[in-house]
Structures are given as structure tokens and as C-alpha cells.
Design an enzyme around this catalytic site. Structure first.
Site, short mmCIF file in Angstrom:
data_model
loop_
_atom_site.label_atom_id
_atom_site.label_comp_id
_atom_site.label_asym_id
_atom_site.label_seq_id
_atom_site.Cartn_x
_atom_site.Cartn_y
_atom_site.Cartn_z
N THR A 60 -5.38 6.71 8.89
CA THR A 60 -6.03 6.94 7.59
C THR A 60 -6.14 5.65 6.78
O THR A 60 -6.54 5.69 5.62
CB THR A 60 -5.29 8.00 6.77
N HIS A 99 0.81 -1.21 0.00
CA HIS A 99 0.00 0.00 0.00
C HIS A 99 0.84 1.26 0.00
O HIS A 99 0.36 2.34 -0.32
CB HIS A 99 -0.91 0.04 1.23
N HIS A 157 2.39 8.94 1.00
CA HIS A 157 1.19 8.85 0.17
C HIS A 157 1.45 9.73 -1.04
O HIS A 157 2.01 10.83 -0.90
CB HIS A 157 -0.03 9.35 0.93
N HIS A 183 4.24 10.67 6.55
CA HIS A 183 3.72 10.49 7.91
C HIS A 183 4.75 9.80 8.79
O HIS A 183 5.16 8.67 8.50
CB HIS A 183 2.45 9.63 7.88
N HIS A 236 6.23 6.83 6.30
CA HIS A 236 5.80 6.32 4.99
C HIS A 236 5.22 7.47 4.18
O HIS A 236 5.10 8.59 4.67
CB HIS A 236 4.78 5.20 5.18
ZN LIG Z 1 -0.09 7.64 6.23
#
Ligand SMILES: [Zn+2]
Length: 287
Positions: free
Chosen positions: A220, A88, A118, A141, A116
Site C-alpha cells: 500500500t 511514514h 496506519h 500490518h 507497522h
Molecule cells: Zn501498511
């Protein structure tokens, strides 16, 4: 924010066609999509979810918000960093108890676990939080757990158990501090691939960390527990277009199990009366 994926047996009555016994997992583009995460995890339908769209005119100045003490994150020599593709996102695991964050009006000390990213498919989308309705190209994050717990897993279902530092990333000059991560993306193109990367100083990755937004929210990603003290920094990180494109291209390779490695962000969730505060005195009227 993002934790490891969890397989659970899919239950009928969801309206999504499936074969009995088939195992579904959450995802952004495969498995169960963000709008239906609540089918798998009812906690994703809570009233204090993340991310949010931060509307500056609704943000409240709080003169009591303290500066962070990030001195421990300068540590560079002997911290093991493992870069992983978890299907992910791209995650850098930093399981070192000496990486502690204090200050920032957090209720105690928090231990860093991982950070990590996004990102999107184009520059105009990718961040999870928005400012005045606008995405940044990426969001980083840094996930921490209260030192009252031994791990993120133990802390993640307790109020204030987790604290996440969120940083917007946009295109600007080439950023050498991210090179050890970006250079190794080619080595983790398959889900569960990982590689040990050169130790890095976290604070060298950060922009100026004086000013921030603060609110109470959630993970999230499933299980979306509402245990997170969110800090979203006002100053952005900048990387070059070429560096950003290395993330964009991860999802285009279509390796089995890596379909999620593009546009791996959740859209903003309703505030439902929550208050967003800041230590920036004059926000209203800024663009
Ligand atoms: Zn995150």
C-alpha cells in the site's frame, strides 16, 4: 503496508512544479501525494492494488481456507524488537528467522519481517482497508516474506512473494499488550529515530485469528508491487482512547520530516474484478 522510503530523482512532465534536480519522495502530506504516486512508480497504477473496501455482500465463502498456525509467534524471550519512526509510520522490526507463519492457505511458509501501523487524526478514519465503506481507527500490518526468499526486499516483486496480515484497531478497553510500543513513541518523534523495546509475543497483540478475508493485492506504499497475499482479520484489536491519542499526537508535533505521521493511510483502490474470499460462512446481512 509500508516499506522504507526510497528517494528518486524527480522527472519533469508531471505537472507538478519543481526545480530541476530536486529530489522528491512519496508521502501522504509532503512530497508526492498518494494520488500521484504513479508518477514516481508506474506500478502504483496497476490493476490489483491495495487497500480495498471489502463489501461483505460481494465476499465469497471459501470452505477450503485453512486456519493459520501462529505458534512460532508466541516466542517472547529472545526476539529483538526495534521500534522505528521511518518518516511514514511507526515500525517494529523483527528480523528473526524463527518467526514463521504457516497454514492460512498460504503457498508455503512465510517469515515475519516487521509490523507497522496506519492511523488517522480522528477515530473515524485511519485504517487502510474499509469494511462496507467504513474505516477503523487504525490498522496494523504484519509483513512477511516467503521463505523461498531471504528478505522482503528480495521477495517483494514476485507474485505471492509477500503475505501481510492486517488487523483493524478500534477504541475499547485499555490494552496492556501495546504498552511497550505506546510508551516508547515519545522516544521516536524524529524521522529515523529508533529504540529497542522489550521483547513481545506477537500473538498477544492479536485478536482471535480464526476468521479472515483473503484477496490478492499490493504493497500500500510505493513501489506498490502486486506481490501480496492479503489476509484481513474479521476480529478487531481494541486499545483505549488515550492509547490511540498517542498515535494521533505524533503527527501534531510537526517535527521536520515527520509530517506524514498522521493520516498515513492510502485510500481503497478499485477491485477490478478481483474476488475477496472468507472462511466466515454467513457474512451477508451482517452490519
Ligand atoms: Zn501498511
Amino acid at each position: 503496508m509500508l516499506l522504507g522510503s526510497t528517494c528518486i530523482v524527480y522527472i519533469l512532465l508531471t505537472g507538478i512544479h519543481c526545480t530541476s534536480g530536486f529530489v522528491h519522495t512519496w508521502g501522504y502530506h509532503h512530497g508526492v501525494m498518494p494520488k500521484r504516486w504513479g508518477v514516481l512508480y508506474s506500478t502504483c497504477e496497476g490493476k490489483h492494488q491495495s487497500p480495498i473496501d471489502i463489501r461483505k455482500r460481494d465476499v465469497v465463502y471459501d470452505q477450503n481456507l485453512q486456519l493459520f498456525n501462529l505458534n512460532d509467534l508466541d516466542r517472547i524471550d529472545d526476539v529483538m524488537a526495534k521500534l522505528e519512526n521511518n518518516g511514514h509510520s511507526v515500525v517494529v522490526h523483527l528480523s528473526d528467522k524463527r518467526l514463521r507463519v504457516t497454514g492460512g492457505s498460504l503457498p508455503g511458509a512465510y517469515n515475519v519481517s516487521q509490523f507497522h501501523f496506519h492511523w488517522g487524526s480522528v477515530n473515524s478514519q485511519g485504517s487502510e482497508h474499509k469494511i462496507n465503506g467504513r474505516h477503523s481507527s487504525m490498522e496494523m500490518h504484519l509483513v512477511m516474506h516467503s521463505d523461498k526468499f531471504k528478505s522482503v526486499k528480495e521477495a517483494m516483486n514476485t507474485t505471492n512473494g509477500l503475505a501481510v496480515l492486517g488487523f483493524f484497531i478500534d477504541v475499547g478497553d485499555y490494552n496492556d499488550e501495546f504498552e511497550s510500543i505506546i510508551r516508547n513513541l515519545r522516544n521516536i518523534q524524529h524521522k529515523n529515530d529508533s529504540v529497542i523495546i522489550k521483547a513481545l509475543s506477537l500473538t498477544d497483540l492479536f485478536p482471535q485469528t480464526t476468521y479472515y478475508y483473503r484477496y490478492s493485492g499490493s504493497l500500500t506504499t510505493p513501489p506498490c508491487y502486486e506481490s501480496v497475499i492479503w489476509t484481513v482479520f474479521v476480529n478487531h484489536i481494541y486499545i483505549s482512547q488515550y492509547q490511540l491519542d498517542q498515535f494521533h499526537s505524533l503527527g501534531k508535533n510537526h517535527f521536520k520530516g515527520s509530517e506524514d505521521l498522521i493520516n498515513n493511510y492510502r485510500n481503497p483502490q478499485p477491485l477490478n474484478g478481483r474476488r475477496v474470499t472468507t472462511n466466515v460462512r454467513l457474512l451477508y446481512g451482517e452490519s
